[in-house]
Design an enzyme around this catalytic site. Structure first.
Site, PDB file in Angstrom:
ATOM      1  N   HIS A 202       3.013   3.592  -8.859  1.00  0.00           N
ATOM      2  CA  HIS A 202       2.968   2.214  -9.435  1.00  0.00           C
ATOM      3  C   HIS A 202       3.972   1.739  -9.918  1.00  0.00           C
ATOM      4  CE1 HIS A 202      -1.123   2.048  -7.754  1.00  0.00           C
ATOM      5  NE2 HIS A 202      -1.702   2.755  -8.559  1.00  0.00           N
TER       6      HIS A 202
ATOM      7  N   LEU B 126      10.766 -20.792  -5.623  1.00  0.00           N
ATOM      8  CA  LEU B 126       9.925 -19.927  -5.014  1.00  0.00           C
ATOM      9  C   LEU B 126       8.531 -19.927  -5.661  1.00  0.00           C
ATOM     10  CD1 LEU B 126       9.222 -17.312  -3.162  1.00  0.00           C
ATOM     11  CD2 LEU B 126      10.207 -16.146  -4.841  1.00  0.00           C
TER      12      LEU B 126
ATOM     13  N   ASP C 159       0.808  -1.078   0.036  1.00  0.00           N
ATOM     14  CA  ASP C 159      -0.036   0.200   0.083  1.00  0.00           C
ATOM     15  C   ASP C 159       1.064   1.361   0.034  1.00  0.00           C
ATOM     16  OD1 ASP C 159      -2.190   1.523   0.063  1.00  0.00           O
ATOM     17  OD2 ASP C 159      -2.817   1.332   2.214  1.00  0.00           O
TER      18      ASP C 159
ATOM     19  N   GLU D  60     -11.936  -4.687  -5.316  1.00  0.00           N
ATOM     20  CA  GLU D  60     -12.545  -3.262  -4.934  1.00  0.00           C
ATOM     21  C   GLU D  60     -11.881  -2.382  -5.756  1.00  0.00           C
ATOM     22  OE1 GLU D  60     -11.789  -5.206  -2.435  1.00  0.00           O
ATOM     23  OE2 GLU D  60     -13.982  -5.745  -2.012  1.00  0.00           O
TER      24      GLU D  60
ATOM     25  N   GLY E 220       0.149   5.224  -4.674  1.00  0.00           N
ATOM     26  CA  GLY E 220      -0.473   6.364  -5.034  1.00  0.00           C
ATOM     27  C   GLY E 220       0.006   7.601  -4.485  1.00  0.00           C
TER      28      GLY E 220
ATOM     29  N   ARG F  78      -0.106   9.458  -9.429  1.00  0.00           N
ATOM     30  CA  ARG F  78      -0.310   8.207  -8.918  1.00  0.00           C
ATOM     31  C   ARG F  78       0.469   7.141  -9.690  1.00  0.00           C
ATOM     32  NH1 ARG F  78      -3.803   7.310  -5.106  1.00  0.00           N
ATOM     33  NH2 ARG F  78      -4.086   5.387  -5.915  1.00  0.00           N
TER      34      ARG F  78
ATOM     35  N   ARG G 101      -5.374  -2.179   8.431  1.00  0.00           N
ATOM     36  CA  ARG G 101      -6.175  -2.843   8.124  1.00  0.00           C
ATOM     37  C   ARG G 101      -5.938  -3.990   7.059  1.00  0.00           C
ATOM     38  NH1 ARG G 101      -8.429   2.051   6.222  1.00  0.00           N
ATOM     39  NH2 ARG G 101      -7.790   2.567   4.165  1.00  0.00           N
TER      40      ARG G 101
HETATM   41  C1  FPP Z   1      -1.936   0.007  -3.350  1.00  0.00           C
HETATM   42  O1  FPP Z   1      -1.432   1.444  -3.215  1.00  0.00           O
HETATM   43  C2  FPP Z   1      -1.316  -0.606  -4.415  1.00  0.00           C
HETATM   44  C3  FPP Z   1      -2.006  -1.173  -5.541  1.00  0.00           C
HETATM   45  C4  FPP Z   1      -3.347  -1.082  -5.619  1.00  0.00           C
HETATM   46  C5  FPP Z   1      -1.455  -1.707  -6.827  1.00  0.00           C
HETATM   47  C6  FPP Z   1       0.025  -2.735  -6.436  1.00  0.00           C
HETATM   48  C7  FPP Z   1       0.839  -2.727  -7.660  1.00  0.00           C
HETATM   49  C8  FPP Z   1       2.191  -2.571  -7.701  1.00  0.00           C
HETATM   50  C9  FPP Z   1       2.980  -2.688  -6.482  1.00  0.00           C
HETATM   51  C10 FPP Z   1       2.742  -2.717  -9.077  1.00  0.00           C
HETATM   52  C11 FPP Z   1       2.468  -3.919 -10.054  1.00  0.00           C
HETATM   53  C12 FPP Z   1       2.810  -5.132  -9.324  1.00  0.00           C
HETATM   54  C13 FPP Z   1       3.022  -6.452  -9.963  1.00  0.00           C
HETATM   55  C14 FPP Z   1       3.006  -7.494  -9.184  1.00  0.00           C
HETATM   56  C15 FPP Z   1       3.253  -6.472 -11.424  1.00  0.00           C
HETATM   57  P1  FPP Z   1      -2.494   2.206  -3.457  1.00  0.00           P
HETATM   58  O2  FPP Z   1      -2.456   2.715  -4.879  1.00  0.00           O
HETATM   59  O3  FPP Z   1      -3.771   2.261  -2.829  1.00  0.00           O
HETATM   60  O4  FPP Z   1      -1.932   3.642  -2.593  1.00  0.00           O
HETATM   61  P2  FPP Z   1      -2.434   4.742  -1.801  1.00  0.00           P
HETATM   62  O5  FPP Z   1      -2.916   4.114  -0.557  1.00  0.00           O
HETATM   63  O6  FPP Z   1      -1.319   5.606  -1.580  1.00  0.00           O
HETATM   64  O7  FPP Z   1      -3.516   5.281  -2.786  1.00  0.00           O
END
Ligand code: FPP
Length: 224
Positions: free
Chosen positions: A29, A122, A12, A59, A15, A25, A178
């Protein structure tokens, strides 16, 4: 010292990191994916057999289309460019989630799973379009339809994590405490580490600190 078989991660904070450092954002990623690669390497070094990454929840479809499409394109490029290297390192890729993505991504996911199926170094479980409540409802339907005796052992066979041991550790970055509909059944006895850092800022040192701390925890599993 506790054996360590399985680490699960809620990555998490992409963004927020992206907005803070690059005013985007999606840049967060992209940076998050680089950290994924580092953590995979460190997981192998630590001889851990399972790594489960929450990459897209049921979600997450509520996000703007531009962000959803960007995440899918990141994942597509990752698979196209890295699957050979993962395969060479004997990494098995498994998708846990409901494969309902655009056709190109769906096919890539299926091909990647097939290609790496036999690998044993793995196992990376990518939680994609994953939601634990839906998973549990589906498991209930499955066990009921097959008129199986309802007990823990049988129930587990209907989860998307069938044949995967429960996580020993859950890490959640991003300063949020959470579970966000992640592995609600499987995390019953996991050691949970909430980390303040945002995922793109998480590094090998943070990871190893958690592993070290975990190894020395007294795990009671309800006993004393
Ligand atoms: C949550 O952060 C992260 C995600 C919903 C996407 C996770 C994706 C990656 C780490 C890159 C792609 C991964 C792979 C394995 C190819 P958020 O966007 O909800 O962050 P925020 O809480 O700051 O908005």
């Amino acid at each position: 010292m506790n054996p360590l078989n399985h680490v699960a991660i809620i990555m998490d904070g992409n963004g927020r990191w992206g907005i803070k450092h690059k005013k985007s954002r999606n840049a967060g990623h992209k940076a998050g994916l680089k950290v994924v690669e580092k953590i995979i390497k460190e997981t192998i070094k630590n001889k851990i057999k399972y790594l489960t990454l929450y990459a897209f929840s049921t979600e997450n479809w509520k996000r703007p289309k531009k962000e959803v499409n960007y995440l899918f394109s990141l994942l597509e490029n990752f698979l196209i460019n890295k699957i050979e290297a993962l395969h060479k390192q004997k990494i098995k890729l498994k998708i846990i989630g409901f494969k309902k993505f655009p056709k190109k991504l769906n096919n890539l996911l299926i091909q990647s799973e097939k290609k790496t199926f036999q690998n044993k170094q793995l196992q990376i479980n990518l939680a994609l379009n994953y939601g634990s409540k839906t998973e549990i409802i589906n498991a209930i339907k499955g066990i009921y339809k097959n008129k199986n005796k309802i007990n823990e052992e049988n129930f587990k066979k209907y989860l998307l994590t069938k044949n995967i041991p429960d996580p020993d550790i859950l890490i959640r970055t991003g300063d949020t405490n959470r579970l966000s509909n992640f592995l609600l059944w499987q995390l019953a006895y996991s050691e949970i580490f909430f980390v303040k850092k945002l995922w793109p800022a998480f590094n090998e040192k943070d990871y190893n600190k958690i592993i070290k701390k975990y190894k020395n925890i007294k795990r009671n599993f309800g006993s004393i």
